[in-house]
Motif scaffolding. Structure first.
Motif, PDB file in Angstrom:
ATOM      1  N   TRP A   1      46.877  62.292  69.952  1.00 51.34           N
ATOM      2  CA  TRP A   1      45.797  63.574  70.054  1.00 51.34           C
ATOM      3  C   TRP A   1      46.649  64.581  70.346  1.00 51.34           C
ATOM      4  O   TRP A   1      46.176  66.177  70.620  1.00 51.34           O
ATOM      5  CB  TRP A   1      44.971  62.743  70.479  1.00 51.34           C
ATOM      6  N   PHE A   2      48.191  63.939  71.759  1.00 51.29           N
ATOM      7  CA  PHE A   2      48.101  65.364  72.315  1.00 51.29           C
ATOM      8  C   PHE A   2      49.099  66.292  71.675  1.00 51.29           C
ATOM      9  O   PHE A   2      49.283  67.564  71.202  1.00 51.29           O
ATOM     10  CB  PHE A   2      49.114  64.648  72.911  1.00 51.29           C
ATOM     11  N   LYS A   3      49.482  65.224  70.474  1.00 52.19           N
ATOM     12  CA  LYS A   3      50.464  66.854  69.251  1.00 52.19           C
ATOM     13  C   LYS A   3      49.700  67.043  68.362  1.00 52.19           C
ATOM     14  O   LYS A   3      49.784  68.323  68.347  1.00 52.19           O
ATOM     15  CB  LYS A   3      51.500  65.615  67.890  1.00 52.19           C
ATOM     16  N   ARG A   4      48.250  66.856  68.159  1.00 57.11           N
ATOM     17  CA  ARG A   4      47.681  67.545  67.865  1.00 57.11           C
ATOM     18  C   ARG A   4      47.061  68.811  68.789  1.00 57.11           C
ATOM     19  O   ARG A   4      47.406  70.641  67.459  1.00 57.11           O
ATOM     20  CB  ARG A   4      46.078  66.501  67.262  1.00 57.11           C
ATOM     21  N   ALA A   5      46.923  68.836  69.732  1.00 60.07           N
ATOM     22  CA  ALA A   5      47.064  69.819  70.209  1.00 60.07           C
ATOM     23  C   ALA A   5      48.215  70.559  70.627  1.00 60.07           C
ATOM     24  O   ALA A   5      47.255  71.545  70.856  1.00 60.07           O
ATOM     25  CB  ALA A   5      45.799  68.862  71.920  1.00 60.07           C
ATOM     26  N   ALA A   6      49.009  70.098  70.923  1.00 57.49           N
ATOM     27  CA  ALA A   6      50.129  70.786  71.155  1.00 57.49           C
ATOM     28  C   ALA A   6      49.887  71.527  69.914  1.00 57.49           C
ATOM     29  O   ALA A   6      51.235  73.114  70.643  1.00 57.49           O
ATOM     30  CB  ALA A   6      51.229  69.745  70.893  1.00 57.49           C
ATOM     31  N   ASN A   7      50.313  70.905  68.822  1.00 59.39           N
ATOM     32  CA  ASN A   7      50.313  72.600  67.559  1.00 59.39           C
ATOM     33  C   ASN A   7      49.318  73.505  67.919  1.00 59.39           C
ATOM     34  O   ASN A   7      49.637  74.387  66.559  1.00 59.39           O
ATOM     35  CB  ASN A   7      49.655  71.330  65.912  1.00 59.39           C
ATOM     36  N   LEU A   8      48.169  73.153  68.172  1.00 63.10           N
ATOM     37  CA  LEU A   8      47.574  74.752  68.796  1.00 63.10           C
ATOM     38  C   LEU A   8      47.830  75.262  69.702  1.00 63.10           C
ATOM     39  O   LEU A   8      47.035  76.108  70.381  1.00 63.10           O
ATOM     40  CB  LEU A   8      45.862  73.706  68.238  1.00 63.10           C
ATOM     41  N   GLN A   9      48.797  74.936  70.656  1.00 63.89           N
ATOM     42  CA  GLN A   9      49.836  75.426  71.881  1.00 63.89           C
ATOM     43  C   GLN A   9      48.970  75.238  73.242  1.00 63.89           C
ATOM     44  O   GLN A   9      48.780  75.964  73.917  1.00 63.89           O
ATOM     45  CB  GLN A   9      49.872  77.309  71.371  1.00 63.89           C
ATOM     46  N   TYR A  10      48.010  74.148  73.058  1.00 69.58           N
ATOM     47  CA  TYR A  10      47.541  73.488  74.112  1.00 69.58           C
ATOM     48  C   TYR A  10      48.403  73.879  74.737  1.00 69.58           C
ATOM     49  O   TYR A  10      48.843  72.069  74.981  1.00 69.58           O
ATOM     50  CB  TYR A  10      46.608  72.766  74.078  1.00 69.58           C
ATOM     51  N   PRO A  11      48.758  73.875  76.336  1.00 69.49           N
ATOM     52  CA  PRO A  11      49.757  73.818  77.278  1.00 69.49           C
ATOM     53  C   PRO A  11      49.743  72.384  78.303  1.00 69.49           C
ATOM     54  O   PRO A  11      50.960  71.699  77.846  1.00 69.49           O
ATOM     55  CB  PRO A  11      49.955  75.070  78.531  1.00 69.49           C
ATOM     56  N   LYS A  12      48.936  71.757  77.904  1.00 65.58           N
ATOM     57  CA  LYS A  12      48.483  70.067  78.794  1.00 65.58           C
ATOM     58  C   LYS A  12      48.935  69.669  77.852  1.00 65.58           C
ATOM     59  O   LYS A  12      49.982  68.872  78.583  1.00 65.58           O
ATOM     60  CB  LYS A  12      47.876  70.079  79.345  1.00 65.58           C
ATOM     61  N   ALA A  13      48.545  69.644  76.563  1.00 60.20           N
ATOM     62  CA  ALA A  13      48.944  67.944  75.378  1.00 60.20           C
ATOM     63  C   ALA A  13      50.693  68.336  75.595  1.00 60.20           C
ATOM     64  O   ALA A  13      51.458  67.529  75.184  1.00 60.20           O
ATOM     65  CB  ALA A  13      48.526  68.948  74.390  1.00 60.20           C
ATOM     66  N   GLU A  14      51.502  70.031  75.295  1.00 62.07           N
ATOM     67  CA  GLU A  14      52.375  70.257  75.071  1.00 62.07           C
ATOM     68  C   GLU A  14      53.352  69.424  76.605  1.00 62.07           C
ATOM     69  O   GLU A  14      53.880  68.451  76.594  1.00 62.07           O
ATOM     70  CB  GLU A  14      53.179  71.118  75.123  1.00 62.07           C
ATOM     71  N   TYR A  15      52.913  69.226  77.225  1.00 63.09           N
ATOM     72  CA  TYR A  15      53.340  68.374  78.802  1.00 63.09           C
ATOM     73  C   TYR A  15      53.213  67.664  78.289  1.00 63.09           C
ATOM     74  O   TYR A  15      54.443  66.714  78.715  1.00 63.09           O
ATOM     75  CB  TYR A  15      52.514  69.176  79.084  1.00 63.09           C
ATOM     76  N   ASN A  16      52.092  66.523  77.853  1.00 63.36           N
ATOM     77  CA  ASN A  16      52.190  65.607  78.092  1.00 63.36           C
ATOM     78  C   ASN A  16      52.302  64.880  77.117  1.00 63.36           C
ATOM     79  O   ASN A  16      53.414  63.340  76.823  1.00 63.36           O
ATOM     80  CB  ASN A  16      50.015  65.294  77.638  1.00 63.36           C
ATOM     81  N   LEU A  17      53.095  65.322  76.084  1.00 60.90           N
ATOM     82  CA  LEU A  17      53.398  65.065  74.188  1.00 60.90           C
ATOM     83  C   LEU A  17      55.135  65.040  75.181  1.00 60.90           C
ATOM     84  O   LEU A  17      55.846  64.010  74.166  1.00 60.90           O
ATOM     85  CB  LEU A  17      53.228  65.687  72.938  1.00 60.90           C
ATOM     86  N   ALA A  18      55.353  66.065  76.141  1.00 57.68           N
ATOM     87  CA  ALA A  18      56.381  65.732  76.772  1.00 57.68           C
ATOM     88  C   ALA A  18      57.353  64.302  77.054  1.00 57.68           C
ATOM     89  O   ALA A  18      58.086  63.777  76.890  1.00 57.68           O
ATOM     90  CB  ALA A  18      57.113  66.700  77.301  1.00 57.68           C
ATOM     91  N   PHE A  19      55.896  64.355  78.116  1.00 57.17           N
ATOM     92  CA  PHE A  19      56.170  62.321  78.601  1.00 57.17           C
ATOM     93  C   PHE A  19      56.198  61.601  77.322  1.00 57.17           C
ATOM     94  O   PHE A  19      57.669  60.896  77.991  1.00 57.17           O
ATOM     95  CB  PHE A  19      54.592  62.728  79.431  1.00 57.17           C
ATOM     96  N   CYS A  20      55.712  61.663  76.367  1.00 58.25           N
ATOM     97  CA  CYS A  20      55.751  61.421  75.750  1.00 58.25           C
ATOM     98  C   CYS A  20      56.993  60.340  75.056  1.00 58.25           C
ATOM     99  O   CYS A  20      57.971  59.155  74.690  1.00 58.25           O
ATOM    100  CB  CYS A  20      54.297  60.668  74.705  1.00 58.25           C
ATOM    101  N   TYR A  21      57.351  61.789  74.310  1.00 57.63           N
ATOM    102  CA  TYR A  21      59.436  61.584  73.826  1.00 57.63           C
ATOM    103  C   TYR A  21      59.771  60.749  75.294  1.00 57.63           C
ATOM    104  O   TYR A  21      60.973  60.596  74.971  1.00 57.63           O
ATOM    105  CB  TYR A  21      59.017  62.972  73.697  1.00 57.63           C
TER     106      TYR A  21
ATOM    107  N   ASP B   1      47.081  63.081  55.445  1.00 55.69           N
ATOM    108  CA  ASP B   1      47.702  64.626  55.056  1.00 55.69           C
ATOM    109  C   ASP B   1      48.597  66.105  56.070  1.00 55.69           C
ATOM    110  O   ASP B   1      49.304  64.964  55.832  1.00 55.69           O
ATOM    111  CB  ASP B   1      46.024  65.223  55.603  1.00 55.69           C
ATOM    112  N   LYS B   2      48.209  65.768  56.724  1.00 58.35           N
ATOM    113  CA  LYS B   2      49.524  67.308  57.225  1.00 58.35           C
ATOM    114  C   LYS B   2      49.836  67.142  58.447  1.00 58.35           C
ATOM    115  O   LYS B   2      50.885  67.312  58.257  1.00 58.35           O
ATOM    116  CB  LYS B   2      48.747  68.499  57.753  1.00 58.35           C
ATOM    117  N   GLU B   3      50.031  65.359  58.873  1.00 57.12           N
ATOM    118  CA  GLU B   3      50.395  64.843  59.829  1.00 57.12           C
ATOM    119  C   GLU B   3      50.790  63.634  59.510  1.00 57.12           C
ATOM    120  O   GLU B   3      51.648  62.982  59.645  1.00 57.12           O
ATOM    121  CB  GLU B   3      49.669  64.521  61.128  1.00 57.12           C
TER     122      GLU B   3
END
Length: 574
Positions: free
Chosen positions: A83-103, A382-384
């Motif tokens: 879900w963080f990745k889906r939001a990050a793909n829509l350029q949501y900054p907080k999701a990009e940040y959390n996904l960075a934490f996950c990686y 699908d696209k994921e």
């Protein structure tokens, strides 16, 4: 503060302005936020899921947060990362940040420092102050990136500006008395996630630039023969930190190299317990990362750099093998892939493939405690479900699993067999005339080799048995022989050896193979006195049930390349 990056996320529940009549996504989001603020997390998750269907990016982010913390739903790091990745793909900054934490920490995705850094930088460039502060700390301490005080100061100043603008917006909102709920700061780590009002955040500490950052050395032109003597290279390990735990056969180490302009001709040498990796090993140098083969015990990894000037001082870290205690319950890992929408005329849609993957993932997720200590399911649809997504999912299995665990790999969608009888999974965006976009049998074999536990493969695709059968061609025979030599503990269940397709009948709800498989996992194969579903019982049930459903037009195939003994996939719930 230690070298471990503590990455925090700010989750903002802002009241939604009057939404247009019929805008169901915003209506669901508003209801979800209201229920969340009252502590009704399970109800909030239901509304977030509905809002996410309308591409509400805040709902996607909040779902990631809910899955990460287990608020209102069973905790699942793979689902959180999804879900963080889906939001990050829509350029949501907080999701990009959390996904960075996950990686960064391997939470639901494979540990990947390059992706973590890229996402962290993207979030910072999108104006998220916490990402800017974290990136400033990275540059200040030389974590993930080369130490650079000038860059650290630049990001801290940007964070100050962002926080100032945020404070002004909050003051304006309070002055308008709109009734907006408070904004929370949530620390994502392995401890409890405390909330605090954003006003309690302290401003970043100002760093006084050194002379080196204030002034640049003038360009000096040396006379021939008077050039300064070059210095040997300098090497620093950026990640992982000393005394880190590991449980895989290979560890990825990120380093910083300073080689006085000779980086391209400098070699980085890895040693384990003072023994250099043998020639022909998988240790490679790429993008300032080295992959080191490690033994099944605690060990010391040493790196040093070497070029025409000389050798660097060696740098070492101690790695601790995370062993599974005898008697510990196994964990169950599942990657479920369903590709129904290909966006390609040559690959007609398979409407049920996405539903098949969802249904199988749901059936597997119920097996926690039967007898698994944990169940982690990664769903790709699908696209994921691109070729790179499948590679990443299998890398996640490689990094997470121990010999005590069980992995399930499920694929529903198109399969393809070329003129040389080689099998290909057809992921999202693939075409039969551009097979490099596909996930081949060779790709599968190479990734499966490094999964450290029993692996059960289910494929519901045309020609799916061509991935495994040894009597079709020299290519597939060679593939099976390689599996016998290199991979222990693999069972393969394929829907068909031919081009037969499961009839997409609404009364089935699934293709025949997946319908029978899901039924078996939900207790359909259970006989009196059975304690659990064994791999052999599953084989017999699928054979009979698929033939019954298809009026004997489709026969599944079973391959056991290593002659592995049958065992219980799970125990039944009394």
């Amino acid at each position: 503060m230690t070298n471990r990056i503590i990455i925090t996320t700010i989750i903002a529940f802002l009241s939604v302005s009057a939404f247009a009549q019929g805008d169901m996504g915003k209506e669901y989001l508003q209801k979800a936020n209201a229920h969340y603020s009252e502590g009704h997390y399970d109800v909030a998750v239901g509304y977030y899921l509905k809002a996410a269907e309308f591409d509400e990016v805040e709902a996607m982010f909040n779902l990631g947060y809910a899955f990460y913390n287990g608020e209102g739903i069973v905790q699942s790091f793979p689902s959180a990362a999804m879900w963080f990745k889906r939001a990050a793909n829509l350029q949501y900054p907080k999701a990009e940040y959390n996904l960075a934490f996950c990686y960064m920490n391997g939470k639901g995705v494979p540990c990947d420092y390059e992706k973590a850094l890229n996402l962290l930088t993207t979030s910072a460039n999108h104006g998220f102050s916490q990402a800017q502060l974290t990136l400033a700390e990275c540059y200040e301490r030389g974590i993930l990136v080369e130490q650079n005080m000038e860059e650290s100061l630049r990001w801290k100043r940007m964070a100050e500006a962002s926080l100032q603008a945020q404070a002004e917006e909050k003051a304006a909102a309070e002055a308008d008395a709109t009734g907006n709920p408070p904004t929370f700061d949530v620390t994502l780590n392995d401890d409890l996630h405390e909330r605090q009002d954003i006003a309690e955040q302290t401003k970043p500490t100002e760093v006084t630039p050194t002379k080196a950052t204030q002034e640049r050395e003038p360009l000096i032109v040396y006379a021939p023969g008077m050039e300064p003597k070059r210095k040997p290279p300098v090497l620093k390990i950026l990640y992982p930190k000393d005394q880190s735990f590991f449980h895989t056969d290979q560890v990825k180490i990120k380093y910083q190299l300073l080689a006085d302009g000779l980086e391209d001709s400098t070699r980085v040498i890895a040693m384990v317990d003072a023994v250099r990796n043998a020639d022909g090993s998988r240790t490679v140098r790429q993008a300032n990362t080295v992959e080191v083969d490690v033994p099944n015990r605690d060990c010391t990894v040493t790196l040093y750099a070497q070029n025409s000037v000389g050798n660097s001082e060696p740098v070492s870290i101690r790695l601790i093998r995370e062993n599974v205690a005898q008697g510990d319950l196994p964990r169950l890992f599942c990657v479920a892939i369903g590709v129904g929408d290909y966006h390609d005329d040559k690959l007609p849609p398979l409407k049920l493939s996405t539903k098949d993957a969802h249904d199988f993932a749901e059936a597997v997720a119920k097996k926690r405690g039967l007898p698994f200590s944990d169940v982690q399911v990664k769903l790709l649809t699908d696209k994921e479900a691109t070729r790179s997504d499948i590679f990443e999912a299998m890398e996640w299995l490689q990094q997470e699993t121990t010999p005590n665990d069980i992995c399930l790999f499920f694929y529903a969608g198109h399969g393809y067999r070329d003129e040389k009888d080689r099998f290909y999974f057809m992921p999202y965006g693939s075409t039969t005339d551009k097979l490099y976009n596909c996930f081949s049998a060779a790709d599968f074999k190479n990734m499966a080799d490094d999964i450290n536990c029993k692996l059960i493969v289910f494929t519901d695709a045309c020609y799916s048995a061509a991935l495994f059968e040894g009597n079709r061609s020299a290519a597939t025979t060679h593939f099976i022989e390689q599996l016998r030599r290199t991979k222990n503990g693999m069972l393969l269940y394929a829907s068909s050896a031919s081009d037969t397709k499961s009839k997409e009948d609404p009364s089935w709800g699934n293709g025949a193979f997946t319908k029978a498989l899901v039924a078996a996992f939900n207790g359909g194969a259970r006989q009196q006195f059975d304690e659990g579903l064994s791999t052999q019982q599953l084989e017999l049930y699928l054979y009979k049930e698929v033939r019954r459903l298809t009026n004997f037009k489709q026969t599944p195939i079973f391959i056991n390349p290593n002659g592995m003994e049958h065992f219980n996939l799970f125990t039944y719930d009394e």
